[in-house]
Enzyme design. Structure first.
Site, mmCIF file in Angstrom:
data_model
loop_
_atom_site.group_PDB
_atom_site.id
_atom_site.type_symbol
_atom_site.label_atom_id
_atom_site.label_comp_id
_atom_site.label_asym_id
_atom_site.label_seq_id
_atom_site.Cartn_x
_atom_site.Cartn_y
_atom_site.Cartn_z
ATOM 1 N N ASP A 93 -13.353 6.342 0.870
ATOM 2 C CA ASP A 93 -12.886 5.590 -0.289
ATOM 3 C C ASP A 93 -13.689 4.310 -0.499
ATOM 4 O O ASP A 93 -14.151 4.027 -1.607
ATOM 5 C CB ASP A 93 -11.393 5.231 -0.139
ATOM 6 C CG ASP A 93 -10.510 6.462 -0.272
ATOM 7 O OD1 ASP A 93 -11.039 7.591 -0.292
ATOM 8 O OD2 ASP A 93 -9.280 6.287 -0.332
ATOM 9 N N ARG B 153 -3.685 -9.055 6.963
ATOM 10 C CA ARG B 153 -4.349 -9.314 5.690
ATOM 11 C C ARG B 153 -4.885 -10.728 5.541
ATOM 12 O O ARG B 153 -5.976 -10.917 4.982
ATOM 13 C CB ARG B 153 -3.418 -8.968 4.523
ATOM 14 C CG ARG B 153 -2.928 -7.524 4.516
ATOM 15 C CD ARG B 153 -4.029 -6.561 4.841
ATOM 16 N NE ARG B 153 -3.664 -5.161 4.648
ATOM 17 C CZ ARG B 153 -4.381 -4.155 5.095
ATOM 18 N NH1 ARG B 153 -5.510 -4.366 5.781
ATOM 19 N NH2 ARG B 153 -4.001 -2.914 4.885
ATOM 20 N N ASP C 40 -0.621 -4.677 -0.250
ATOM 21 C CA ASP C 40 -1.857 -5.183 0.338
ATOM 22 C C ASP C 40 -2.774 -5.838 -0.678
ATOM 23 O O ASP C 40 -3.417 -6.841 -0.396
ATOM 24 C CB ASP C 40 -2.579 -4.064 1.087
ATOM 25 C CG ASP C 40 -1.841 -3.716 2.369
ATOM 26 O OD1 ASP C 40 -1.225 -4.636 2.949
ATOM 27 O OD2 ASP C 40 -1.862 -2.545 2.758
ATOM 28 N N SER D 202 -0.872 8.340 4.325
ATOM 29 C CA SER D 202 -1.683 7.144 4.171
ATOM 30 C C SER D 202 -1.419 6.279 5.384
ATOM 31 O O SER D 202 -0.265 5.946 5.676
ATOM 32 C CB SER D 202 -1.273 6.437 2.877
ATOM 33 O OG SER D 202 -1.870 5.170 2.817
#
Lengths: 406, 406, 406, 406
Positions: A16, A96, A125, A180
């Site tokens: 991706d 993050r 996210d 995922s």
């Protein structure tokens, strides 16, 4: 779209984000800088270099951030006994802010005017990356391809790869997990697939970091955690760095079937989602930190911490690590940890984390007062009468004036 | 001490409260009314009648309060996911307001001007009994023998029994547990003895209601809990009354090694104490209630509940059930439970309570929006950009003006 | 009562505490050390020396604590915009921790084993003195004569003076205010007398520090307050020490009829009481501090401060200045003040404190964004749509599933 | 843009919303329904009918919502003593949920699929309108012309009027206030113009609802407010409906220079803005409600209310009136108001609202306990010793173990 000159991309090396490299080059006609970090996700990061080079990337950043991640983000968060919505240990959320900070630092170093990431437009996210980026570099341009492009299905993505000579490892694509996933030293998460039905039980072969409680050893494992000022500094007496502690606890926890979680949570973007998490070390750390605090924290500061914690968890979950409110809450939390030192002894057994003992030189537990035996006058039981009488006074006045009593 | 005419005593039928009967008669020259309640402590209450009669008591109240206890106290408390200091399910705390209320009601019925109890001057229970009593009957006189008398050792107590012909069951005295214990349908607690050393692990033979995780069956037990408006109304599809639910969950939990807890807690009277608790059914209920709420509560009301919960737990722990602040918090909590209905499926296994599924007609989980697959326009990912931009605005302005960024 | 050797008394030099000196000497057969402080109460403290000497006191401490009082107690409290129960500026509460600390320090210096004070058994001040004393010297003995002796009326007190040759200034006794008063640089308080009827309006001649709004000048006074990191450092551009600031603002406020307050408040000991207060400078400071914060604080830290403030006020009111929870809250509050710098311009007029302007180099007010005029793209109004859409998502999902909507 | 068939517009009858009518008809080729409400803004609403008709509108709603506005929105809000950021009485915020509800109800009645409003893309009002609309009718389409069109200057707007034969009252345009204003029964607000400089003092001729304190009468006005369950039901003994109360208090307040406010506030969309407000009646109501609560609320419920209030204010300010969290908070607040009944006597004088007395049959003020005189045993001062000792216990234990003491 022509005004972006250089963009720093959070690059995993996977398909991706490889597509994103190409798409950014094409769409924005700009230079792409890739940034790949080892934060304990359990995959090699070095292979990302060749992949990026193959895509024409000239500035490639590959870094081992494991120590920084645990020391500066995971540890401070655990000082607050942080749990989101009563269950979730914030494994994704806490990684993050570090990624956002490095993206911005690299942008500043390389003279980039934009950053980009591979998070979708539905999740938390994107918010966490972008709030962090804006907070640290207010004029930065953020490019979120998943919100912009039309490569909205696996088929379109594959077609794009073919058109642009992006090599697809079909072996890995075939074996692609139906979930995922996201991983770092604190946890691995699973979403999607059959998990989209909250009534469906997660399948055993989904879990990757832990054995099931059923498959865990029939004999318990004991471990001693040494705390200094709220942080673990040694395991079984052996001094360790923060990330070494967490790696070791992940191993111990995973081996003993500890840290699986299956929840429905509320995303900041307004929807509920089902997620499964494995947080073996974090689950152990939470239990142990409460245990050492139970000996060493004053009652009122402990209760105040508990009242502030849900807000602190929400701040982190929603992506506001780099905010004044997080710093304000952190200041309050850290102020309480000066004496949170000592040793906690834990028994790990088939999914259970059991406190087997706790001791501290800073202990506020006073055996001479608490004892059921004769306390030699350490505590005057008659004081209790006045204590109760005055605490009851407002209730008695109200009842005496005919107020509702039940 | 001559102005008390009649006193209602919370009477267990045991040695200590039998001594209190005699001591009250002697010291206050007053009539004693005994009140003995079955709140699920697991001992017969009827034998208390003969014992009280033998002590010359004329008005004897023996009551089965199990249904009322769970329905009106335990269930409302669990609607808030109540935990004290991150761990304790308030098993002792929640039984006291009911006892206090019945003491006062019986005082009103029998024309008594005082109440009495067998709690010591060091613990929380004296506070809970007395705050309740004062709140419900502000002019009541409270007699707490343990704060007044000089029978401060077992030897003195025995001597008193001998002097006053109080029969001592020496068999039971010999086998006397080294722990101070308290039990009701929600839990059994242990304090004292070797537990006064927080580093000492509790001995296996102390625990009475549950097997150890090690000794629990090797195959899991599944159970389905049906909720209506926040309360469990059926197990595995079979409608049950509240106390039947809790009895059944205690059995299931205890058989599967669930619900043991070993903590150091902060008492309202200002000291820390070590306690061990078995709360098999309650541990299951907490996990399940969070699961059904995860589907059915709005995010913001859920977060607000989490922020209020520590205060609510403190109010109950400290003995303020019969207070305006508890009613105020309860009003807020109950307001959120109108739609907390549905079914939770749990897997019980060797100490673990694992959520295996949850479903609800009132579910706010929207698969069409949450899905990783094509959502057919249910959610516009482009909305996220504006959402993030405006949420970031204050951070960007601050950073743009040179404020601290990390 | 024989085990006290030396006691440090908070000595005002007035009749009541003079009686206490004698009573302590007699009752405890101990040495008395007097401590008299100028905390801005507006009376000379030096005369206390001769009075104490006349009572046979050998160790006499007389100190000017005005600067320390404002700098280390009043200023930190005002950083939080502290108000108790929506109205009260905590003028009495905030002086007690300083007195308690000095009592204990003097006890340590003089080898005293006890402290004493002249507060009654009904009020908050006994609690504040004693909690402070115990927190700072846990083994100290506290003697509270008003809770012990039988001098419970003015007549008995006078008789005691006569018996013990304590000189009574009958002039001052005759003119004795009908109110119980307490004063320091922050405020003067009035209780008792006709104020015990909450329906009775305070009489004009009760007030001592301020003119009435009616009697204040017909023209306003303007003043500029300069802030640095949350504290006032200059008035009208003239740098001043904290206590000089407060003295000056008291003068300006009092002259303009500012700072009178008449309330019913809830005491920590469980009763309601009526109190009147004059806090001229403090009233100005509260308004001004909010004004400078309105420019310089981030929204979320400002809101969090507002949510924590009532707890912080309660902690101080109840006497827990010297506690871990106060330090914890202070850490959070102080963390927010780094940028609270700038100038506030106020208009003072007949009881009104009106903000006439505020400016700051650390201002977060961004005219280019806030403007109703063309903002040249500083803010993209289209972002608002996504912001609203995602914030509405949870509400829409709920409504779509038939949830209550109003 | 062709899929909107009918839209309900919040129509003031002024120039801007008249342009919107035409723009909606043109742009969306849809039918427009106008809704004009009297919520006490002080302008005739009936003239809007002819204007709408002239614009071709067939369905015209004109309503007097003053009573509903005050009874169902203003009154509940004042039960919480609601203030945003320590200053703002939420005059604009509280009117929006009512408008949103009527827009949706009219949409349902007329079969409209969209609503529209004249709020800009920078402010809070768009958020409040739209969150309300989405919460009440999740599938509604919202059209916010100011976020869509290009009529971004007064000149373009005028040109549009000319092109579309929209009559412009040039007289009123010439005299147009330099401020952006909004009014309802609770307040009038001013933004923009010179107010965009926070250092600039508002000009005297800006204010419309109140005289300046300087210009107010030299003699005070007294008024008595009668409360029942938290709401004002009579003034000076004369029973009145909620909106009559507020109208009368606006008059009294405005005449006495009461209720002006000049602040910098934090908008939900992330920027700071300067606003001036006149809230004469609301300012009186806040002071009076606190006064009646001071007599009738229990201490702990009062403190809990104060802790929840900032969150409640934020919820309303941000536009979440129609949300589960507002209902949850309201349930808690309303639970406390059952006994908030009695009379408050106020003195109004040149900007000051002074409490001159308060009385209540539900008063918890107990003169016999609070008195400085002999209380005949109502309160035992010796109880205070035990109260203090046990409250100090945790502090003493900590100090005894060498913990930080200051």
């Amino acid at each position: 779209m022509s005004d972006v000159k250089k963009v720093v991309l959070a690059y995993s090396g996977g398909l991706d984000t490889s597509v994103i490299v190409k798409w950014l080059q094409e769409t924005y006609n700009c230079e792409v800088v890739t940034f790949t970090a080892d934060i304990g996700q359990g995959e090699e990061v070095e292979p990302a270099r060749a992949k990026a080079q193959a895509l024409g990337v000239k500035e490639i950043y590959i870094e081992d951030l494991r120590e920084e991640f645990v020391r500066d983000y995971v540890y401070p968060m655990f000082r607050a006994n942080t749990i989101y919505e009563g269950e979730y240990l914030l494994g994704t959320s806490i990684a993050r802010p570090l990624i956002a900070r490095r993206l911005i630092e690299i942008a500043n170093q390389t003279g980039a005017d934009a950053i980009s990431h591979g998070a979708t437009g539905k999740g938390n996210d994107q918010v966490r990356f972008e709030l962090g980026a804006y907070a640290l570099k207010p004029g930065v341009k953020v490019i979120a391809p998943w919100r912009e492009w039309d490569l909205t299905s696996r088929e379109k993505l594959m077609a794009y790869c073919q058109q642009h000579d992006i090599p697809v490892d079909f072996t890995s694509q075939k074996k692609k997990s139906p979930y995922s996933m996201d991983a770092n030293l604190l946890h691995i998460s699973y979403e999607g697939g059959i998990l989209e039905d909250p009534w469906a039980e997660a399948e055993e072969d989904m879990w990757r970091w832990s054995v099931s409680p059923e498959a865990a050893p029939d004999t318990p494992t004991y471990v001693e955690l040494t705390y200094e000022k709220g942080d673990i500094v040694a395991l079984d007496g052996v001094p360790m760095k923060p990330h070494e502690v967490l790696e070791r606890l992940n191993k111990l926890g995973g081996d003993n079937g500890i840290g699986r979680l299956d929840i429905v949570e509320n995303r900041y973007v307004g929807m509920k989602s089902r997620g499964c998490y494995e947080t073996p070390g974090g689950t152990i750390m939470l239990k142990a930190h409460r245990a050492i605090e139970s000996l060493t924290l004053d009652r009122e500061e402990a209760h105040l911490k508990d009242q502030l914690m849900p807000k602190y968890a929400e701040v982190i979950y929603n992506g506001y690590w780099w905010s004044p409110e997080r710093r304000m809450l952190q200041a309050a939390i850290d102020e309480t940890q000066h004496n949170v030192s000592g040793v906690v002894r834990l028994k790990l057994y088939k999914g259970n984390v059991i406190v087997a003992g706790r001791q501290s030189k800073q202990s506020l537990f006073d055996e001479s007062i608490a004892t059921f035996e004769d306390d030699a006058g350490a505590y005057d039981q008659k004081d209790a009468e006045g204590f109760i009488k005055l605490n009851a006074l407002r209730l008695r006045i109200a009842a005496g004036k005919g107020r509702q009593q039940d």
